[in-house]
Structures are given as structure tokens and as C-alpha cells.
Design a protein around this motif. Structure first.
Motif, PDB file in Angstrom:
ATOM      1  N   LEU A  12       0.890  -1.165   0.000  1.00 28.56           N
ATOM      2  CA  LEU A  12       0.000   0.000   0.000  1.00 28.56           C
ATOM      3  C   LEU A  12       0.917   1.200   0.000  1.00 28.56           C
ATOM      4  O   LEU A  12       1.650   1.429   0.955  1.00 28.56           O
ATOM      5  N   LEU A  13       0.894   1.938  -1.076  1.00 23.84           N
ATOM      6  CA  LEU A  13       1.835   3.041  -1.252  1.00 23.84           C
ATOM      7  C   LEU A  13       1.088   4.361  -1.217  1.00 23.84           C
ATOM      8  O   LEU A  13       0.021   4.488  -1.810  1.00 23.84           O
ATOM      9  N   GLY A  14       1.660   5.341  -0.536  1.00 25.55           N
ATOM     10  CA  GLY A  14       1.032   6.657  -0.533  1.00 25.55           C
ATOM     11  C   GLY A  14       1.796   7.580   0.390  1.00 25.55           C
ATOM     12  O   GLY A  14       2.576   7.115   1.223  1.00 25.55           O
ATOM     13  N   PRO A  15       1.573   8.885   0.247  1.00 27.49           N
ATOM     14  CA  PRO A  15       2.265   9.833   1.118  1.00 27.49           C
ATOM     15  C   PRO A  15       1.769   9.670   2.555  1.00 27.49           C
ATOM     16  O   PRO A  15       0.720   9.077   2.777  1.00 27.49           O
ATOM     17  N   SER A  16       2.498  10.205   3.526  1.00 28.66           N
ATOM     18  CA  SER A  16       2.056  10.030   4.899  1.00 28.66           C
ATOM     19  C   SER A  16       0.720  10.735   5.099  1.00 28.66           C
ATOM     20  O   SER A  16       0.462  11.783   4.515  1.00 28.66           O
ATOM     21  N   GLY A  17      -0.135  10.100   5.903  1.00 26.37           N
ATOM     22  CA  GLY A  17      -1.460  10.661   6.148  1.00 26.37           C
ATOM     23  C   GLY A  17      -2.483  10.283   5.095  1.00 26.37           C
ATOM     24  O   GLY A  17      -3.571  10.833   5.073  1.00 26.37           O
ATOM     25  N   CYS A  18      -2.164   9.324   4.210  1.00 21.03           N
ATOM     26  CA  CYS A  18      -3.117   8.989   3.149  1.00 21.03           C
ATOM     27  C   CYS A  18      -4.054   7.867   3.551  1.00 21.03           C
ATOM     28  O   CYS A  18      -4.930   7.489   2.798  1.00 21.03           O
ATOM     29  N   GLY A  19      -3.868   7.304   4.750  1.00 22.05           N
ATOM     30  CA  GLY A  19      -4.782   6.247   5.190  1.00 22.05           C
ATOM     31  C   GLY A  19      -4.196   4.845   5.145  1.00 22.05           C
ATOM     32  O   GLY A  19      -4.904   3.880   5.386  1.00 22.05           O
ATOM     33  N   LYS A  20      -2.894   4.738   4.871  1.00 22.45           N
ATOM     34  CA  LYS A  20      -2.281   3.406   4.780  1.00 22.45           C
ATOM     35  C   LYS A  20      -2.290   2.683   6.117  1.00 22.45           C
ATOM     36  O   LYS A  20      -2.715   1.527   6.227  1.00 22.45           O
ATOM     37  N   THR A  21      -1.773   3.369   7.152  1.00 24.25           N
ATOM     38  CA  THR A  21      -1.659   2.718   8.456  1.00 24.25           C
ATOM     39  C   THR A  21      -3.052   2.448   9.021  1.00 24.25           C
ATOM     40  O   THR A  21      -3.290   1.420   9.645  1.00 24.25           O
ATOM     41  N   THR A  22      -3.977   3.366   8.752  1.00 26.28           N
ATOM     42  CA  THR A  22      -5.370   3.159   9.149  1.00 26.28           C
ATOM     43  C   THR A  22      -5.892   1.857   8.547  1.00 26.28           C
ATOM     44  O   THR A  22      -6.533   1.049   9.230  1.00 26.28           O
ATOM     45  N   THR A  23      -5.603   1.646   7.264  1.00 26.37           N
ATOM     46  CA  THR A  23      -6.046   0.419   6.599  1.00 26.37           C
ATOM     47  C   THR A  23      -5.462  -0.814   7.284  1.00 26.37           C
ATOM     48  O   THR A  23      -6.179  -1.777   7.574  1.00 26.37           O
ATOM     49  N   MET A  24      -4.166  -0.769   7.569  1.00 24.28           N
ATOM     50  CA  MET A  24      -3.513  -1.917   8.216  1.00 24.28           C
ATOM     51  C   MET A  24      -4.154  -2.221   9.553  1.00 24.28           C
ATOM     52  O   MET A  24      -4.405  -3.376   9.890  1.00 24.28           O
ATOM     53  N   LYS A  25      -4.382  -1.151  10.343  1.00 19.80           N
ATOM     54  CA  LYS A  25      -4.951  -1.376  11.670  1.00 19.80           C
ATOM     55  C   LYS A  25      -6.358  -1.953  11.576  1.00 19.80           C
ATOM     56  O   LYS A  25      -6.765  -2.728  12.435  1.00 19.80           O
ATOM     57  N   MET A  26      -7.079  -1.585  10.532  1.00 19.20           N
ATOM     58  CA  MET A  26      -8.426  -2.147  10.387  1.00 19.20           C
ATOM     59  C   MET A  26      -8.350  -3.610   9.968  1.00 19.20           C
ATOM     60  O   MET A  26      -9.170  -4.424  10.389  1.00 19.20           O
ATOM     61  N   ILE A  27      -7.364  -3.966   9.154  1.00 26.51           N
ATOM     62  CA  ILE A  27      -7.197  -5.379   8.785  1.00 26.51           C
ATOM     63  C   ILE A  27      -6.829  -6.191  10.027  1.00 26.51           C
ATOM     64  O   ILE A  27      -7.315  -7.291  10.236  1.00 26.51           O
ATOM     65  N   ALA A  28      -5.979  -5.595  10.875  1.00 27.45           N
ATOM     66  CA  ALA A  28      -5.517  -6.305  12.071  1.00 27.45           C
ATOM     67  C   ALA A  28      -6.565  -6.333  13.178  1.00 27.45           C
ATOM     68  O   ALA A  28      -6.415  -7.055  14.154  1.00 27.45           O
ATOM     69  N   GLY A  29      -7.599  -5.496  13.032  1.00 28.47           N
ATOM     70  CA  GLY A  29      -8.628  -5.463  14.070  1.00 28.47           C
ATOM     71  C   GLY A  29      -8.304  -4.506  15.202  1.00 28.47           C
ATOM     72  O   GLY A  29      -8.924  -4.554  16.258  1.00 28.47           O
ATOM     73  N   LEU A  30      -7.308  -3.643  14.997  1.00 29.41           N
ATOM     74  CA  LEU A  30      -6.927  -2.697  16.052  1.00 29.41           C
ATOM     75  C   LEU A  30      -7.740  -1.414  15.953  1.00 29.41           C
ATOM     76  O   LEU A  30      -7.654  -0.553  16.817  1.00 29.41           O
ATOM     77  N   LEU A  31      -8.500  -1.308  14.864  1.00 29.45           N
ATOM     78  CA  LEU A  31      -9.282  -0.107  14.632  1.00 29.45           C
ATOM     79  C   LEU A  31     -10.561  -0.568  13.930  1.00 29.45           C
ATOM     80  O   LEU A  31     -10.518  -1.467  13.099  1.00 29.45           O
ATOM     81  N   GLU A  32     -11.682   0.054  14.297  1.00 24.90           N
ATOM     82  CA  GLU A  32     -12.931  -0.374  13.687  1.00 24.90           C
ATOM     83  C   GLU A  32     -13.253   0.495  12.485  1.00 24.90           C
ATOM     84  O   GLU A  32     -13.209   1.718  12.583  1.00 24.90           O
ATOM     85  N   PRO A  33     -13.601  -0.104  11.341  1.00 26.93           N
ATOM     86  CA  PRO A  33     -13.945   0.731  10.183  1.00 26.93           C
ATOM     87  C   PRO A  33     -15.297   1.409  10.389  1.00 26.93           C
ATOM     88  O   PRO A  33     -16.143   0.910  11.124  1.00 26.93           O
ATOM     89  N   THR A  34     -15.473   2.567   9.735  1.00 26.15           N
ATOM     90  CA  THR A  34     -16.758   3.250   9.779  1.00 26.15           C
ATOM     91  C   THR A  34     -17.760   2.480   8.924  1.00 26.15           C
ATOM     92  O   THR A  34     -18.910   2.307   9.285  1.00 26.15           O
ATOM     93  N   SER A  35     -17.301   2.020   7.765  1.00 28.39           N
ATOM     94  CA  SER A  35     -18.133   1.144   6.945  1.00 28.39           C
ATOM     95  C   SER A  35     -17.229   0.306   6.065  1.00 28.39           C
ATOM     96  O   SER A  35     -16.027   0.530   6.007  1.00 28.39           O
ATOM     97  N   GLY A  36     -17.833  -0.661   5.376  1.00 28.39           N
ATOM     98  CA  GLY A  36     -17.050  -1.546   4.534  1.00 28.39           C
ATOM     99  C   GLY A  36     -16.762  -2.858   5.241  1.00 28.39           C
ATOM    100  O   GLY A  36     -17.223  -3.082   6.353  1.00 28.39           O
TER     101      GLY A  36
END
Lengths: 281, 347
Positions: free
Chosen positions: B36-60
């Protein structure tokens, strides 16, 4: 050399006031007090202290007060810090209220306890008003009581925010990523707390609780106000001897003070050693 | 062996008006290594944490082999995340760090010891088990973090900027280690990075995320050869964007008429080409060859960058320093743009 010079002002205060005071106390505890004609040092004051049954009762009571207050306030402070580090609506206000009694002097707190919890205090009056008790002695003895509940309550009330603030700062600087790692490696919430967060905050908990233990073991005013007459806490006992009309009791007071200092140091040493092994081993 | 599927994944943090991640969808085939490539703050780490279950997605939704895992607790997902700063537990020895996941599963201590030994062997740190993490170099710490993650045999491995904290010479060593372990164990792996070079070097496929949205999900070379738009091309170091339009394989625009490859997007748009894929000094009659004037020459050590003017347009090229050693600004030369180096971006 320069460092030595820079440290000189601070060091001279420590050396003169602390070690100076300690030295004088030590000399007097050995019955060396030329002002009243005592010039032959001996161990009689220590013998008197260690052969007095009240000393042992006082020691046990003081240890009970210090140990129980430290353990209860440390556990509750960790719990409070765990809650306060979460983000929730009104967190700033709760945080402020949590720290508010840091500013209240111990003495004021103790008098508050007296007003609220004594057998003629506000809670007793309320209980009587609601018909739960008929006379003051029906209300449980929470101050001047043999289990020192009032003293412990006061210390817990006062020390939770003290330890809590230290641990909270500690937790915030550690962040939550270590816990995320642990969770993703398969640790449950409890395992994460036990094996990751607790060992990480442990140095902070340890130093805060050591301070609390040393303070509650050696403090005079709270047990003097809220404590039972017999047995009294060690500092109270020492002060009584010190203010005894008989000047000859003074070496005994000094011996007791020296013993309190040595006992605190020894207990803190074992506490640190034991708890470090338990938490991090 | 897990096929990871991300469907319309969205995250809006409390109090934020813009989503940090906006309807991201990705299919990550079993055993593949995806960036997952992108500048910092683009949502990459957020995505990882949601895959890992450390963060709950708003939808999807996030599914593993077709099954939604959103209700699974992080410790039951079989997803292990390796953080950028490794986060080894500082009060534990290296061996205890590596064995942590097994200890949490209450595996027999003798078995843990055996598997930790094997794992440290695999990451080439067999003798460091007794040390504390603080006594290790950055590269060693990362290998311990990797060992700690792989020992629990995760279904999905998540890596946060796995190469960015390493020196240049360690990067390739680490890249090879990650790739070989990942291939041997067949673990579906997702890593995030802001560095396009890191993505290209390590991944089978790259998902470029800009402003919380996925721009392109493709093999690494496609981002250079067939970018979807100007922002994507620019993120991969593209400089040349020239107005024009494509009809079949024919370009007509600000720098004349050129032959295009098959399959380029049709109609008006911008012609783009990599600065490094051009040839200098061909005969002017060669197809796709333009006459240009040197505006500027910048020596970059292993390469030289030239700014050329063609008519009213400036094009940027990168070439071998020896080839243009005597070239000076003001001089004219010919530049050939081979059809396979050209691409059109729809506006």
C-alpha cells in the motif's frame, strides 16, 4: 572540578541539614547529649525501644497502614489511569477533578475525614436521620479505630491522584503501539495488560509507590489526628517520647526515629527487589 | 494461505469531517506480497490497523477467504503487524520477545524454546537470544520483530514501512530476507510505505493511495509504463506531461505527431513518458524523433538531467553522463521517443 563547584550549593544543604540532622539524632540516640550532662554514649535507648511491647505493636500498625495504603492506592491509581487515558467526552473535566485533591493539604483532608466519618460526623448523622442507627456508637468506627481504616482512607484518597498522574504520564509517553503488537501476536486484553503494559509502566508505579510507602510509614500528622491512642503509629510514638516532660526520654525518641529510617530503607529495598522479579521476570 | 479481500473500506475518525480512508477496495490473492503506497497521512496505516482489528472501520468489510473478520478480536484474526519502529518489548530478552506469541497461546516452554531457536536461525540471529533488544542494531531489531511475527504462523502478515529505517546496504539484505521468508511460508503479506522505491523493490503488486482513495492497483512496472493519471505518474517521478490527443496509435499535439503503442487511452489528454526511456542523437528522419534545444544541464553523479525545449514545450530527460559530456545549453540535438515509452493520460 567545575561540576563539583556547581553542585556545591545543593550538596551543602543536603549535607548540612540532612546528614547534620541525622548525625545529631544519631548521637542523641546513643545517649550522647552534653547539654544535660550525658557524655558517655551507650545503647540504652535502643534497648529501651526494643524491649518495649508498644514499639512492636506500633511497628505492626505502621507497617499495616503504609503497606495497605500503598497497595490499595497503587491498584486504584492504575485503574484510574487506564480509564483516563481513553478519549471520551468530558475527559478534560474528569482529569481535572481527578487531580484536584493533589492541592488539598493532608491536614485539611484529615479534618475532612473526621467531620465525615467519625461516629458523630456527617455520615453518622445522616444514618441516624434515616433511622439506620440510633446512637453514635452504632456507626462503624472508621476513625480512631484499631484497624486504622480512617488513616488508610485518607492516604488512599490523597495518594491515588499522585500515583495516578505519574502513571498516566508514563502511559501516554509509552503510547498504545506496544499493546497493539501484543494483541496482534495473540495476547488477550488481560494478557496484554499483564505481560506488556504493566511491565512497561512498572518503573513509574514502583517509584511512585515507594515514595508513598516511605511517606506513609514516616508521616506523623495523619495518624496523630485520625489514629487510635493505643497502639499509636511509630512517628506518633516517637514524637510523644520527644515531647515527654522527662528530657531523658529524648534519646529514646531519637533511637526510634533512627529505627524508623532504617526500617523504611530495608523494607523499600525488599519491596523493590521482590516486585521487580514478580512483574518483569 | 489466506485470500484477503477489502471491500469499500472507509474510516472517518471521530470529530473529522473528511474520511481518512474513502471506500478502498482491494483483492490480495493468497501468498502475494502487496504494497500500500502513498504519502504520509493517506490512510495506509489506518487500513492496516483495520485489517488487524486494532481499529474499527466506519463502513465496509474485510474478508479472509470470503469470511468477514470484522467481528473477530485482534488476537483471533491470525494477523500479525510489524511496526516501523519494531516495538520489541524492552524488558524482555530477544528469545522472550520472539517466543511471546507462543507464550500467550500457553504452549509448553520446552516447545517454545525449540521453535524460538529455529526462528532465530531463520532470521540469521542464532546467537543473540539472551541479549536485550537495546543491545541490537536497527537491522537486527527488525529481524527479531519479523521472527516474533512469523513464529505464530500468521495467516496475514502486515509490515509498516519495513525498509525505511535501514541503511541502503541493509535494505537489499532485508528485502531478500522478507521475500524469501514470505515465499517459503506462503503468507499473504501487506506492507505500507511512502517510498515508491521500497514498494517497487519488494512487492508483487502495488496499490497507490492518494488522498484516501485508491488510484491504481497494479504490478510495479505498470506505474511507470501505464499510469492512470497525472498524480500517479508524478508520484512515481514522472515529469513530462504534454497536451495533445490520441487517435488509434497516433498522437497529435504540442510537440508534433508521434506513433503511440497499442491500447493507449483515446481522445484528448496528455502525453507522458519517463525521462529515462529516451534516446539522443538519432538521425532526424528516424520515426518519433524530434529536434530540441538544450535549456539546462544538471549533473547528478551517476546520471545527467537535461531540460530540452521542443517548440514551446519543455521536456525532461535523464541520460548517461558520458553521452552528453560535451553538450552545453543552447546546442540543438535530436531526441527519439520510442512508441513503447509513450502513454496517454485522459484529462
Amino acid at each position: 572540578m567545575k561540576i563539583f563547584l556547581l553542585l556545591l550549593p545543593a550538596m551543602s544543604i543536603i549535607v548540612l541539614l540532612f546528614f547534620g540532622g541525622l548525625l545529631i539524632g544519631l548521637m542523641r540516640s546513643f545517649n550522647y547529649m552534653p547539654v544535660i550532662g550525658l557524655t558517655d554514649p551507650d545503647f540504652s535507648a535502643y534497648v529501651a525501644v526494643f524491649t518495649d511491647r508498644e514499639f512492636y505493636l506500633s511497628f505492626m500498625l505502621t507497617f499495616h497502614i503504609a503497606f495497605t495504603s500503598t497497595v490499595i492506592s497503587s491498584i486504584l491509581a492504575i485503574g484510574a489511569a487506564l480509564l483516563l487515558r481513553r478519549s471520551f467526552a468530558g475527559r478534560a473535566i474528569v482529569n481535572f477533578l481527578f487531580q484536584l485533591n493533589l492541592t488539598v493539604p493532608h491536614l485539611v483532608g484529615a479534618i475532612g475525614m473526621l467531620y465525615l466519618f467519625s461516629q458523630s460526623g456527617s455520615f453518622a448523622r445522616l444514618a441516624a436521620e434515616w433511622g439506620m442507627i440510633t446512637k453514635p456508637s452504632d456507626f462503624p468506627a472508621l476513625v480512631f479505630d484499631p484497624y486504622a481504616i480512617g488513616i488508610i482512607l485518607q492516604y488512599v484518597w490523597k495518594e491515588i491522584p499522585f500515583i495516578g498522574v505519574i502513571i498516566l504520564a508514563n502511559m501516554q509517553s509509552i503510547g498504545e503501539d506496544y499493546e497493539s503488537v501484543a494483541r496482534s501476536l495473540g495476547a488477550s486484553k488481560w494478557q496484554t495488560f499483564r505481560y506488556v503494559l504493566l511491565p512497561l509502566i512498572f518503573p513509574g508505579v514502583l517509584s511512585a509507590s515507594v515514595m508513598v510507602f516511605a511517606f506513609t510509614f514516616g508521616a506523623y500528622e495523619i495518624p496523630a489526628i485520625l489514629g487510635a491512642n493505643f497502639p499509636a503509629a511509630l512517628p506518633v510514638l516517637a514524637y510523644r517520647k520527644y515531647t515527654d516532660v522527662d528530657l531523658a526520654a529524648r534519646p529514646e525518641a531519637m533511637a526510634m526515629a533512627i529505627v524508623i529510617a532504617i526500617l523504611s530503607a530495608v523494607m523499600i529495598y525488599f519491596y523493590v527487589r521482590y516486585s521487580r522479579r514478580r512483574v518483569r521476570g | 494461505m489466506t485470500h484477503v479481500s477489502i471491500k469499500e473500506l472507509t474510516k472517518v475518525y471521530p470529530g473529522a469531517t473528511e474520511p481518512s480512508l474513502d471506500r478502498l477496495s482491494l483483492e490480495i490473492p493468497t501468498g502475494e506480497l502487496t504494497a500500500l503506497l502513498g504519502p504520509s497521512g493517506c490512510g495506509k496505516t489506518t487500513t492496516m490497523k483495520m485489517i488487524a482489528g486494532l481499529l474499527e472501520p466506519t463502513s465496509g468489510d474485510v474478508t479472509f477467504d470470503g469470511r468477514s473478520v470484522l467481528r473477530d478480536k485482534p488476537e483471533h484474526r491470525g494477523v500479525v503487524m510489524v511496526f516501523q519502529n519494531y516495538l520489541l518489548f524492552p524488558y524482555m530478552s530477544v528469545a522472550d520477545n520472539v517466543g511471546f506469541g507462543l507464550k500467550m497461546r500457553k504452549i509448553d516452554p520446552a516447545e517454545i524454546k525449540r521453535r524460538v531457536g529455529e526462528m532465530l536461525e531463520m532470521v540469521k540471529l542464532p546467537d543473540l537470544g539472551d541479549r536485550k533488544p537495546s543491545a541490537l542494531s536497527g537491522g537486527q531489531q527488525q529481524r527479531v520483530a519479523l521472527a516474533r511475527a512469523l513464529i505464530v504462523q500468521p495467516n496475514v502478515l502486515l509490515l509498516d514501512e519495513p525498509l525505511s529505517n535501514l541503511d541502503a546496504h541493509l535494505r537489499f539484505e532485508m528485502r531478500d530476507l522478507i521475500r524469501s521468508l514470505q515465499q517459503d511460508m506462503g503468507i499473504t503479506t501487506i506492507f505500507v510505505t511512502h517510498d515508491q522505491e521500497e514498494a517497487v523493490v519488494l512487492a508483487d503488486r502495488v496499490a497507490l493511495i492518494l488522498d484516501g482513495k485508491m488510484k491504481q492497483y497494479d504490478a510495479p512496472d505498470a506505474f511507470y509504463k501505464r499510469p492512470v493519471d497525472e498524480a500517479t505518474a508524478r508520484f512515481f517521478g514522472g515529469h513530462n506531461f504534454i497536451e495533445g490527443s490520441a487517435t488509434g496509435t497516433r498522437y497529435e499535439g504540442a510537440i508534433g505527431t508521434l506513433q503511440l503503442p497499442e491500447g493507449v487511452p483515446q481522445g484528448p489528454g496528455k502525453l507522458t513518458f519517463r525521462p529515462e526511456n529516451l534516446a539522443l542523437g538519432a538521425d532526424p528522419s528516424t520515426p518519433n524523433t524530434l529536434t530540441a534545444t538544450i535549456k539546462d544541464k544538471i549533473y547528478l553523479g551517476t546520471q545527467t538531467r537535461l531540460k530540452l525545449s521542443v517548440g514551446s514545450q519543455i521536456i525532461d530527460i535523464i541520460t548517461n553522463p558520458n553521452q552528453v559530456e560535451t553538450a552545453t545549453p543552447g546546442q540543438t540535438l535530436t531526441v527519439t521517443l520510442p512508441p513503447e515509452a509513450l502513454w496517454m493520460l485522459n484529462s
